[in-house]
Design a protein around this motif. Structure first.
Motif, short mmCIF file in Angstrom:
data_model
loop_
_atom_site.label_atom_id
_atom_site.label_comp_id
_atom_site.label_asym_id
_atom_site.label_seq_id
_atom_site.Cartn_x
_atom_site.Cartn_y
_atom_site.Cartn_z
N LEU A 59 0.84 -1.20 0.00
CA LEU A 59 0.00 0.00 0.00
C LEU A 59 0.87 1.25 0.00
O LEU A 59 1.64 1.49 0.93
N ILE A 60 0.74 2.04 -1.06
CA ILE A 60 1.51 3.28 -1.14
C ILE A 60 0.67 4.49 -0.72
O ILE A 60 1.21 5.56 -0.51
N GLU A 61 -0.63 4.27 -0.57
CA GLU A 61 -1.51 5.33 -0.06
C GLU A 61 -2.73 4.68 0.57
O GLU A 61 -3.24 3.68 0.05
N HIS A 62 -3.18 5.23 1.70
CA HIS A 62 -4.39 4.75 2.35
C HIS A 62 -4.92 5.88 3.22
O HIS A 62 -4.22 6.37 4.11
N SER A 63 -6.13 6.33 2.91
CA SER A 63 -6.76 7.40 3.67
C SER A 63 -8.27 7.20 3.58
O SER A 63 -8.74 6.23 2.99
N GLU A 64 -9.02 8.14 4.15
CA GLU A 64 -10.48 8.05 4.06
C GLU A 64 -10.95 8.10 2.61
O GLU A 64 -12.00 7.57 2.27
N GLY A 65 -10.16 8.73 1.75
CA GLY A 65 -10.54 8.86 0.35
C GLY A 65 -10.33 7.60 -0.48
O GLY A 65 -10.83 7.49 -1.59
N GLY A 66 -9.58 6.64 0.05
CA GLY A 66 -9.34 5.41 -0.69
C GLY A 66 -7.95 4.86 -0.43
O GLY A 66 -7.23 5.30 0.47
N ALA A 67 -7.58 3.90 -1.25
CA ALA A 67 -6.27 3.26 -1.09
C ALA A 67 -5.71 2.94 -2.47
O ALA A 67 -6.45 2.73 -3.44
N LEU A 68 -4.39 2.91 -2.54
CA LEU A 68 -3.69 2.60 -3.77
C LEU A 68 -2.51 1.70 -3.42
O LEU A 68 -1.78 1.97 -2.47
N GLY A 69 -2.38 0.61 -4.15
CA GLY A 69 -1.31 -0.33 -3.87
C GLY A 69 -0.74 -0.93 -5.14
O GLY A 69 -1.29 -0.76 -6.23
N LEU A 70 0.38 -1.63 -4.98
CA LEU A 70 1.06 -2.27 -6.09
C LEU A 70 1.28 -3.75 -5.79
O LEU A 70 1.77 -4.10 -4.71
N VAL A 71 0.92 -4.60 -6.74
CA VAL A 71 1.15 -6.04 -6.60
C VAL A 71 2.65 -6.29 -6.76
O VAL A 71 3.24 -5.94 -7.77
N LEU A 72 3.25 -6.89 -5.74
CA LEU A 72 4.70 -7.07 -5.73
C LEU A 72 5.19 -8.37 -6.34
O LEU A 72 6.38 -8.51 -6.61
N ASN A 73 4.29 -9.32 -6.55
CA ASN A 73 4.77 -10.65 -6.95
C ASN A 73 4.29 -11.12 -8.33
O ASN A 73 4.13 -12.30 -8.56
N ARG A 74 4.15 -10.17 -9.25
CA ARG A 74 3.77 -10.53 -10.62
C ARG A 74 4.66 -9.82 -11.63
O ARG A 74 4.27 -8.81 -12.23
N PRO A 75 5.87 -10.34 -11.85
CA PRO A 75 6.71 -9.73 -12.88
C PRO A 75 6.08 -9.91 -14.25
O PRO A 75 5.49 -10.96 -14.53
N GLY A 76 6.16 -8.88 -15.08
CA GLY A 76 5.59 -8.95 -16.42
C GLY A 76 6.61 -9.45 -17.43
O GLY A 76 7.62 -10.07 -17.07
N GLU A 77 6.36 -9.15 -18.68
CA GLU A 77 7.21 -9.65 -19.76
C GLU A 77 8.02 -8.56 -20.44
O GLU A 77 8.82 -8.85 -21.32
N VAL A 78 7.82 -7.30 -20.04
CA VAL A 78 8.53 -6.19 -20.67
C VAL A 78 9.74 -5.82 -19.82
O VAL A 78 9.60 -5.49 -18.65
N PRO A 79 10.94 -5.85 -20.40
CA PRO A 79 12.12 -5.44 -19.65
C PRO A 79 12.09 -3.94 -19.35
O PRO A 79 11.63 -3.15 -20.17
#
Length: 195
Positions: free
Chosen positions: A26-46
């Motif tokens: 979670l990179i942001e969490h407040s009364e207005g909402g939350a924003l996070g990044l999935v850490l364990n799904r590498p993609g295919e683009v270098p």
């Protein structure tokens, strides 16, 4: 209480394909909402193809990660810094006292980096960098409802979780280091019929 800088670890029976067996930072969490990044799904683009000027800062896995289902065409970058400084909200404008708009601290050692900027303007002491395409987002109160229904475990994050060299093992590794009964969840089979 803000959960910014914490991990959301998917409960093993969470079957949403966007979040099954994921670890979300979670990179942001407040009364207005939350924003996070999935850490364990590498993609295919270098990273060197997506943002070549930042590629030399990437340590470990050199792929752009799938950060979540929202805005997959956009990129968010996290960096580990020796000292990121005071935390500022990523949802607010750049405060005048912030040392650089290129880097916005999330915790004392991790922050978000503006990939449109020049890497030479980044604060000194960046030791790792990870790029994510898309993000996971929750409107105000939505994450709290998911937590109440038991869809996620909230766990203290370690810097190495964000920059792990073994993302495919992160879900299990994070749960295995937990005390008590939560540790046993790491061994929950992907298909409950195997139990």
């Amino acid at each position: 209480m803000s959960l910014r800088g914490h991990l959301l670890v998917a409960e093993p029976t969470l079957d949403d394909p966007n979040f099954a067996r994921t670890v979300v930072y979670l990179i942001e969490h407040s009364e207005g909402g939350a924003l996070g990044l999935v850490l364990n799904r590498p993609g295919e683009v270098p990273v060197h193809e997506a943002v070549p000027s930042w590629a030399p800062y990437v340590d470990g896995v050199g792929m752009v990660f799938v950060g979540g289902p929202v805005s997959p065409e956009g990129a968010i970058c996290l960096a580990r810094c020796r000292s990121a400084g005071p935390q500022e909200s990523l949802f607010e404008g750049t405060p005048e006292h912030e040392p650089t708009a290129l880097f916005k601290p999330i915790t004392t050692t991790i922050g978000a980096v503006d990939l449109h900027g020049d890497p030479s303007d980044a604060p000194g002491g960046i030791t790792a960098l990870r790029v994510f395409a898309g993000y996971a987002g929750w409107s105000g109160g939505q994450l709290e409802l998911e937590l109440e229904s038991g869809g996620w475990y909230v766990i203290e994050a370690e810097d190495d979780d964000v920059f792990t060299d073994t993302p495919e093992r992160l879900w299990r590794d994070v749960l295995r280091r937990q005390p008590g009964s939560l540790r046993s969840v790491a061994y929950f089979p992907r298909d409950p019929r195997w139990n």
